[in-house]
Design a protein around this motif. Structure first.
Motif, PDB file in Angstrom:
ATOM      1  N   SER A  64       0.840  -1.204   0.000  1.00 13.60           N
ATOM      2  CA  SER A  64       0.000   0.000   0.000  1.00 13.60           C
ATOM      3  C   SER A  64       0.868   1.245   0.000  1.00 13.60           C
ATOM      4  CB  SER A  64      -0.966  -0.032   1.198  1.00 13.60           C
ATOM      5  OG  SER A  64      -0.270  -0.267   2.405  1.00 13.60           O
ATOM      6  N   SER A  65       1.000   1.923   1.109  1.00 18.02           N
ATOM      7  CA  SER A  65       1.739   3.198   1.135  1.00 18.02           C
ATOM      8  C   SER A  65       3.242   2.951   1.074  1.00 18.02           C
ATOM      9  CB  SER A  65       1.376   3.963   2.406  1.00 18.02           C
ATOM     10  OG  SER A  65       1.978   5.233   2.394  1.00 18.02           O
ATOM     11  N   PRO A  66       3.935   3.490   0.069  1.00 20.38           N
ATOM     12  CA  PRO A  66       5.367   3.219  -0.082  1.00 20.38           C
ATOM     13  C   PRO A  66       6.230   4.160   0.770  1.00 20.38           C
ATOM     14  CG  PRO A  66       4.620   4.552  -1.904  1.00 20.38           C
ATOM     15  CD  PRO A  66       3.409   4.289  -1.066  1.00 20.38           C
ATOM     16  N   ARG A  94       4.529  14.525   5.036  1.00 22.85           N
ATOM     17  CA  ARG A  94       5.485  13.955   5.976  1.00 22.85           C
ATOM     18  C   ARG A  94       6.249  12.806   5.305  1.00 22.85           C
ATOM     19  NH1 ARG A  94       4.097  15.078  11.522  1.00 22.85           N
ATOM     20  NH2 ARG A  94       2.174  16.312  11.675  1.00 22.85           N
ATOM     21  N   LEU A  95       7.431  12.528   5.854  1.00 17.32           N
ATOM     22  CA  LEU A  95       8.213  11.401   5.344  1.00 17.32           C
ATOM     23  C   LEU A  95       7.675  10.099   5.926  1.00 17.32           C
ATOM     24  CD1 LEU A  95      10.636  10.190   3.825  1.00 17.32           C
ATOM     25  CD2 LEU A  95      12.004  10.569   5.896  1.00 17.32           C
ATOM     26  N   HIS A  96       7.260   9.211   5.038  1.00 17.51           N
ATOM     27  CA  HIS A  96       6.832   7.876   5.462  1.00 17.51           C
ATOM     28  C   HIS A  96       8.076   7.005   5.457  1.00 17.51           C
ATOM     29  CE1 HIS A  96       4.526   3.936   4.807  1.00 17.51           C
ATOM     30  NE2 HIS A  96       4.229   4.353   6.020  1.00 17.51           N
ATOM     31  N   GLU A  97       8.517   6.589   6.647  1.00 19.13           N
ATOM     32  CA  GLU A  97       9.841   5.984   6.802  1.00 19.13           C
ATOM     33  C   GLU A  97       9.874   4.489   6.541  1.00 19.13           C
ATOM     34  OE1 GLU A  97      10.579   7.263  10.783  1.00 19.13           O
ATOM     35  OE2 GLU A  97      11.599   9.104  10.118  1.00 19.13           O
ATOM     36  N   GLY A  98       8.763   3.918   6.087  1.00 18.49           N
ATOM     37  CA  GLY A  98       8.762   2.488   5.819  1.00 18.49           C
ATOM     38  C   GLY A  98       7.834   2.130   4.673  1.00 18.49           C
ATOM     39  N   GLN A  99       7.578   0.841   4.531  1.00 14.29           N
ATOM     40  CA  GLN A  99       6.674   0.321   3.510  1.00 14.29           C
ATOM     41  C   GLN A  99       5.471  -0.303   4.222  1.00 14.29           C
ATOM     42  OE1 GLN A  99       6.730   0.082  -0.109  1.00 14.29           O
ATOM     43  NE2 GLN A  99       4.637  -0.529   0.412  1.00 14.29           N
ATOM     44  N   ASP A 100       4.269   0.161   3.853  1.00 11.85           N
ATOM     45  CA  ASP A 100       3.063  -0.433   4.427  1.00 11.85           C
ATOM     46  C   ASP A 100       2.627  -1.626   3.587  1.00 11.85           C
ATOM     47  OD1 ASP A 100       3.035   1.393   6.433  1.00 11.85           O
ATOM     48  OD2 ASP A 100       1.396   2.619   5.626  1.00 11.85           O
ATOM     49  N   ILE A 101       2.264  -2.701   4.281  1.00 13.02           N
ATOM     50  CA  ILE A 101       1.782  -3.909   3.622  1.00 13.02           C
ATOM     51  C   ILE A 101       0.366  -4.173   4.112  1.00 13.02           C
ATOM     52  CG2 ILE A 101       2.129  -6.394   3.332  1.00 13.02           C
ATOM     53  CD1 ILE A 101       5.119  -5.898   3.796  1.00 13.02           C
ATOM     54  N   GLY A 102      -0.600  -3.920   3.266  1.00 12.28           N
ATOM     55  CA  GLY A 102      -1.989  -4.158   3.628  1.00 12.28           C
ATOM     56  C   GLY A 102      -2.269  -5.644   3.760  1.00 12.28           C
ATOM     57  N   SER A 103      -2.977  -6.024   4.819  1.00 11.82           N
ATOM     58  CA  SER A 103      -3.262  -7.441   5.047  1.00 11.82           C
ATOM     59  C   SER A 103      -4.461  -7.550   5.980  1.00 11.82           C
ATOM     60  CB  SER A 103      -2.034  -8.134   5.643  1.00 11.82           C
ATOM     61  OG  SER A 103      -2.217  -9.527   5.696  1.00 11.82           O
ATOM     62  N   MET A 145      11.899  -1.717  -0.070  1.00 15.03           N
ATOM     63  CA  MET A 145      11.745  -2.440  -1.329  1.00 15.03           C
ATOM     64  C   MET A 145      13.087  -2.770  -1.969  1.00 15.03           C
ATOM     65  SD  MET A 145       8.603  -2.911  -1.423  1.00 15.03           S
ATOM     66  CE  MET A 145       8.547  -3.691  -3.033  1.00 15.03           C
ATOM     67  N   GLN A 146      14.158  -2.112  -1.514  1.00 15.12           N
ATOM     68  CA  GLN A 146      15.490  -2.431  -2.027  1.00 15.12           C
ATOM     69  C   GLN A 146      16.000  -3.754  -1.464  1.00 15.12           C
ATOM     70  OE1 GLN A 146      17.853   0.950  -0.887  1.00 15.12           O
ATOM     71  NE2 GLN A 146      17.028   2.274  -2.472  1.00 15.12           N
ATOM     72  N   TYR A 147      15.329  -4.274  -0.432  1.00 13.23           N
ATOM     73  CA  TYR A 147      15.825  -5.460   0.262  1.00 13.23           C
ATOM     74  C   TYR A 147      14.892  -6.670   0.147  1.00 13.23           C
ATOM     75  CZ  TYR A 147      18.927  -2.036   2.415  1.00 13.23           C
ATOM     76  OH  TYR A 147      19.844  -1.034   2.617  1.00 13.23           O
ATOM     77  N   MET A 148      13.831  -6.560  -0.604  1.00 10.86           N
ATOM     78  CA  MET A 148      12.941  -7.723  -0.706  1.00 10.86           C
ATOM     79  C   MET A 148      12.314  -7.797  -2.092  1.00 10.86           C
ATOM     80  SD  MET A 148       9.519  -6.592   1.373  1.00 10.86           S
ATOM     81  CE  MET A 148       8.635  -5.071   1.039  1.00 10.86           C
ATOM     82  N   ASP A 149      11.902  -9.002  -2.432  1.00 13.65           N
ATOM     83  CA  ASP A 149      11.230  -9.248  -3.703  1.00 13.65           C
ATOM     84  C   ASP A 149       9.777  -9.627  -3.406  1.00 13.65           C
ATOM     85  OD1 ASP A 149      10.388  -9.899  -6.202  1.00 13.65           O
ATOM     86  OD2 ASP A 149      11.565 -11.764  -6.348  1.00 13.65           O
ATOM     87  N   PRO A 150       8.826  -8.699  -3.618  1.00 20.49           N
ATOM     88  CA  PRO A 150       7.421  -9.010  -3.320  1.00 20.49           C
ATOM     89  C   PRO A 150       6.858 -10.120  -4.198  1.00 20.49           C
ATOM     90  CG  PRO A 150       7.587  -6.939  -4.507  1.00 20.49           C
ATOM     91  CD  PRO A 150       8.984  -7.344  -4.179  1.00 20.49           C
ATOM     92  N   ASP A 151       7.551 -10.431  -5.300  1.00 23.28           N
ATOM     93  CA  ASP A 151       7.096 -11.504  -6.189  1.00 23.28           C
ATOM     94  C   ASP A 151       7.785 -12.834  -5.883  1.00 23.28           C
ATOM     95  OD1 ASP A 151       5.407  -9.763  -7.617  1.00 23.28           O
ATOM     96  OD2 ASP A 151       7.107  -9.051  -8.812  1.00 23.28           O
ATOM     97  N   MET A 152       8.364 -12.923  -4.692  1.00 20.72           N
ATOM     98  CA  MET A 152       9.025 -14.167  -4.292  1.00 20.72           C
ATOM     99  C   MET A 152       8.031 -15.319  -4.347  1.00 20.72           C
ATOM    100  SD  MET A 152      10.890 -14.940  -0.636  1.00 20.72           S
ATOM    101  CE  MET A 152      11.590 -16.534  -0.272  1.00 20.72           C
TER     102      MET A 152
END
Length: 337
Positions: A186-188, A201-210, A298-305
């Motif tokens: 969701s929110s990058p 504001r700076l969003h300091e992480g990656q949101d993963i909707g679940s 997102m530089q450290y993971m592959d969401p399509d794993m």
């Protein structure tokens, strides 16, 4: 003592009484002044006209020249040592410590605690030349910097012994099973409009909707550095220190399954997705920090794993965490079950 003079008339020696001359003190004074003038004339001709130094002055000048030569030699050596030390500081900070993600150290002139000059007030009281004070400061500065680099290189060496584990410590997989039915980016990372308070504001992480309760897994080997339960901000959160400069944060959790100080490995279950703290819907706020700075996860993971690969990783960790039967009979009974 009386003085006698022969009188040819009376053919006898007669005592003579002399009256002290009034000019005698004057002659003495003239002689002293003349002598002083001659001495002054001699020294003036020797030093000013002929340009020669007095023996004591010449000796002191020779000693001063010798000390100046020694100071110049010391300055050249200190400059050489400083150049060598700057090379060590550069390689240690820009190469070794950067590779292993270690904290950056201050380097270069002025990084020592002696830079303010308060240590050298005694030299000012002695009215020592400024050159002596500068040399003392430079020597102490180099000594301190060499001490710091020695300890820093020991730290690099200790870290390098475990460098083979570095790959497993770096956060390199998604924190949740990448199933499109329960996993949505969701929110990058980056600047965005704050959904609650408004403003950019700076969003300091990656949101993963679940969905609430969806399992959350450690993305790399490490140690649980902080576990926090709150109704504001990040809500229920976990901070893992992976070493090598890496940390990860998992926020807004509905459940936490670890405690501070626990060692975890990539694929270990640590909690579940929730909506605690400053959250508008169930999701996982996931952060990656490198050397204290927030980076794009997102530089450290592959969401399509592959889901199969991810499940295999989870099962491998479950098996590793399952206590093994104490003897062969128990193992056989375990297999029959």
């Amino acid at each position: 003592m009386p003085k006698y003079v022969f009188n040819p008339i009376t053919l006898t020696y007669e005592e003579v009484h002399e009256t002290p001359s009034r000019r005698r003190p004057l002659r003495i004074a003239v002689a002293v002044i003349t002598g002083a003038a001659l001495c002054f004339l001699y020294f003036w001709l020797y030093t000013s006209v002929l340009g020669l130094d007095l023996p004591k002055t010449a000796r002191l000048k020779r000693e001063a020249d010798g000390w100046r030569a020694k100071m110049a030699l010391a300055e050249r050596r200190l400059s050489l040592y400083e150049t060598t030390l700057e090379g060590i500081e550069g390689r240690n900070g820009d190469v070794y410590r950067s590779i292993y993600g270690l904290t950056e150290l201050p380097k270069g002139p002025g990084s020592s605690p002696f830079s303010d000059g308060s240590r050298y007030t005694w030299l000012d009281e002695m009215q020592a030349p400024e050159k002596v004070k500068e040399t003392m400061k430079k020597l102490d500065d180099l000594t301190w910097r060499a001490y710091v680099q020695s300890g820093a290189l020991d730290e690099v060496y200790a870290t390098s012994l475990n460098a083979g584990d570095m790959v497993s410590h770096i956060p390199a997989v998604p924190p949740c099973l990448p199933d499109k039915n329960t996993f949505r980016l969701s929110s990058p990372f980056g600047y965005r409009d704050d959904p609650i308070y408004g403003g950019t504001r700076l969003h300091e992480g990656q949101d993963i909707g679940s969905v609430t309760g969806n399992p959350v897994y450690a993305t790399g080997d490490g140690v649980i550095e902080k576990v926090e339960f709150k109704f504001t901000g990040y809500g229920n959160q976990i901070l893992i220190n992976h070493g090598f400069g890496y940390e990860t944060r998992y926020a807004h959790l509905s459940r936490i399954d670890v405690a501070e100080g626990m060692k975890v490995k990539r694929g270990d279950l640590i909690g579940a997705v929730g909506s605690t703290g400053k959250s508008t819907s169930p999701h996982l706020h996931y952060e990656v920090l490198y050397r204290g700075e927030h980076t794009n996860p997102m530089q450290y993971m592959d969401p399509d794993m592959s889901i199969e690969d991810y499940k295999a990783m989870i099962e491998s960790r479950k098996e590793a965490n399952t206590p093994k039967p104490a003897n062969i009979n128990e193992r056989l009974r375990e297999r029959k079950r």
